[in-house]
Design an enzyme around this catalytic site. Structure first.
Site, PDB file in Angstrom:
ATOM      1  N   GLU A  75       0.833  -1.200   0.000  1.00 52.81           N
ATOM      2  CA  GLU A  75       0.000   0.000   0.000  1.00 52.81           C
ATOM      3  C   GLU A  75       0.864   1.245   0.000  1.00 52.81           C
ATOM      4  OE1 GLU A  75      -2.317   3.395   1.745  1.00 52.81           O
ATOM      5  OE2 GLU A  75      -0.473   2.502   2.453  1.00 52.81           O
ATOM      6  N   HIS A 104       4.333   6.822   9.930  1.00 50.65           N
ATOM      7  CA  HIS A 104       5.531   6.817   9.068  1.00 50.65           C
ATOM      8  C   HIS A 104       6.805   7.234   9.796  1.00 50.65           C
ATOM      9  CE1 HIS A 104       3.021   7.338   5.090  1.00 50.65           C
ATOM     10  NE2 HIS A 104       2.601   6.330   5.837  1.00 50.65           N
TER      11      HIS A 104
END
Lengths: 462, 462
Positions: B332, B429
């Site tokens: 993804e 992230h």
């Protein structure tokens, strides 16, 4: 989730922030855009988190009667003055002064001299063990009824109260309520059964090695034996070992004591109402905390949110018609003396129209619990939609807080700010209740909810 | 909050769990008691958190093409087999293989040789700097328009893209969408303006010194210059210093590179429908993550919740009429190749009736976003009340996820599990996306929501 195309195409679609049309004319909608402004202001320039960082890291935990609690009183007063409240003052109260002392030790003792240390901590208000500690056998029970049924088997023993927090309950406060009797009355019941110490499973859904303290009680007619918490992991381990060897012994030593009461105070600051200054909306949390961790969620969060609610209104130049009063209550944890003193004080001509407490942690707000008659309930609940932009529009019947509960006999509506509640008891009353467990944005949004509700009640009455 | 009398008197009152009367006969209410049972089961014996602990600590982060991503494929397959799904298989796809390399260095250089280190990290897909890094002057901009207007001033410079995450937005995904263009297209736009490197403010509302990575793009017609993230604190510091000394230089060195594509796979497991096995409800998250932290919220959480949804149904002996399929999607983060391959695969006779993705973090569930036509929207939204016992009953129009978005052209309704969203981008992230940021109870309740929705759609259709 990462892709820019995803963000643009998918995520942005699901949530169109409720936009406020100027054509809306329902009286309940006149505050919609103000509520949005308060939410945005809190996210942009809220000061609750900075205040909580000061309180928890520059002062730390703040048990009633401790030097830190006294520092916290001064700090809260200065904070309200710094924010320019119309008036700030202290209202004194005598508080209990229980001190933990230096020693907290626990171990499981096996044959042959083997020792397995266990994490324990004295419950608040407990007497100490003898200087050399208590070393004796253990009876494990899960209810006071089971303890009653033991007959003489508890005599001379440590009574191990091991009924777990019911983790299947979504409402963790209900689960807490279903286990905390062991902590509150464990030492009384243990002594009645002939036991020499109550060893109580920490009231937490989380398995770890950190014991949770909290208040316990005694009655004058029954011998005072120590009440001591054991971590949830320690409790599981002890229970397993008892199944293998019912004759094992446990050693516990705690050195706590109760000193004479100390003078302390509630910190009270307000924005004076422009039209009905004698009608008061109280919003508060409690300044004292247990002497573990930093008292961040319980209840530094509630204190800084209550102060911040007034600061936000001032920052936005709002002048409420009725008086909005922030109170940093003293001694919620082991006495409730601050709440009691606040309610008992004569305030000639004054009338409280609502009392709001934030004492369920500084997590994401979900709504309010409102405890009053059905007429005033509806008058308060009609504002639910103001909190829908941040999905905090659930209104429940019932709710309140220990500190404001003393106002109930004066027929003042009791309101609780209800936040997300899955994590609260993981940290509660333990070394893990620290500032790093508090999210800045969630805390500030809770303060914004208090600002909005207090303001609308100040304008519209209850 | 502590007092036993408070708990007994106040807290317990506010929340009477919606009780299910057997006299209720509306068709939408036939699943009420089942939903409660699934919530309780998830809190009592859910396995999502244990699975996430394995994935994040035994394997760790899992960037597409990495050895860890390959291990994660095997792990997910074994997990589905261990849980006794009716069938489990891999569906292969080619994925990009970008590697970070060993070197990530940044510093602000002042006159006189003084250096201030700054925390930087290469954006995913970036080319490396020269071996000795890039040292040059800096132009700061807050939009591509501002960059365009610089004329030749960006030539030979580092382009510092410093538009912040809009912290005033409650919807953090919307705020993310408003800043992430700098990350995605920063290097393209910097190169167009003659710049030699795009230095991009981390897309996070949180001020700290941890840079956030994420995917970036290039176009073939424009020179590829490196794209590098700087922490939010570093960005603020650099901006301040530039105001004082517009001529200061910055040094950046990164050693990343793109290797040839690697074969990888989606992991697919299902419970076969008893009546309409060819009608399929897909529920998934993505198995790959960025190579920072542990990919716990993004998106280990979604993977384990999707697998757990099926496991919960099996544990309770539920046999859905339609097929429920869990998919752990690959890639993804930097390609979407797994989602693309899943949608492109021929599946003769099969029809997807809904696709659900959990890729917004493993926080407390708040509801679902539903992206489809109005008829099917209403058919899905009518189940909202099933989620009210845990206050997760908000249904929004719109929503989905990158992986399932490829099914949109096949006219499959897209559904997102929407959790509490204030903290997601603080961790996202970055090195801070680790298992300790995930609460066990909140994660399990999200899995329960997926179990309930997939089951009711399997029984009742869309």
């Amino acid at each position: 989730m990462s892709h820019v195309w995803n963000c643009a195409r998918q995520s942005l679609m699901f949530f169109v922030l409720i936009s406020v049309s100027s054509a809306q004319t329902h009286p309940e909608q006149q505050y919609d855009s103000l509520a949005l402004k308060i939410f945005k202001t809190s996210l942009e320039s809220g000061k609750a988190y900075d205040a909580l960082t000061e309180l928890t890291t520059k002062i730390g935990n703040r048990l009633s009667g401790s030097p830190n609690a006294a520092k916290a009183v001064t700090w809260a007063q200065q904070k309200m003055e710094e924010f320019g409240f119309d008036s700030v003052h202290l209202e004194s109260c005598l508080v209990p002064h229980w001190v933990r002392g230096d020693v907290e030790e626990g171990a499981i003792l096996f044959g042959g001299g083997k020792r397995l240390p266990i994490a324990v901590t004295a419950l608040g208000g407990s007497v100490a063990t003898r200087k050399d500690g208590i070393t004796t056998g253990v009876v494990e029970v899960h209810s006071f009824k089971e303890l009653d049924n033991l007959g003489t088997k508890a005599k001379g023993k440590i009574v191990f109260l091991n009924r777990p927090f019911d983790e299947t309950k979504f409402n963790t406060f209900e689960a807490y309520g279903g286990a905390v009797d062991q902590r509150w009355a464990g030492a009384i019941q243990a002594a009645k059964a002939g036991g020499v110490l109550a060893l109580v499973r920490s009231v937490s859904p989380h398995l770890d090695n950190v014991p949770h303290t909290g208040v316990m009680g005694y009655t004058d007619s029954i011998l005072k034996v120590p009440g001591v918490a054991i971590s949830t992991q320690g409790a599981n381990r002890l229970s397993e070992l008892l199944k293998k060897d019912g004759g094992l012994k446990v050693y516990v030593k705690v050195s706590c004591q109760t000193l004479p009461d100390v003078e302390s105070a509630n910190v009270v600051g307000e924005i004076r109402g422009t039209e009905y200054p004698n009608e008061v909306i109280v919003v508060g949390g409690h300044l004292d905390s247990w002497d573990k961790g930093q008292g961040a969620h319980d209840d530094g969060a509630g204190v800084v949110q209550s102060i911040e609610a007034l600061r936000l209104l001032k920052q936005l130049g709002l002048k409420p018609k009725r008086t909005i009063r922030a109170v940093a209550f003293m001694n919620e944890e082991n006495g409730g003396r601050g709440g009691e003193a606040y309610a008992a004080k004569e305030r000639p001509g004054e009338k409280h129209i609502a009392a709001i407490e934030s004492d369920m942690g500084g997590f994401m707000p979900r709504g309010f619990g409102v405890n009053t008659d059905s007429v005033r309930y509806e008058r308060i609940a009609r504002w639910a939609h103001l909190f829908s932009p941040i999905w905090a529009d659930r209104i429940f019947p019932g709710g309140g807080g220990t500190d404001i509960s003393f106002l109930e006999k004066k027929n003042v509506p009791q309101i609780a700010l209800i936040p997300e509640m899955q994590r609260y008891f993981t940290y509660h009353h333990s070394a893990n209740d620290t500032i790093d467990k508090v999210d800045e944005r969630e805390l500030e949004l809770g303060a914004a909810c208090l600002a909005i509700l207090t303001y609308v009640l100040a304008q519209e009455g209850v």
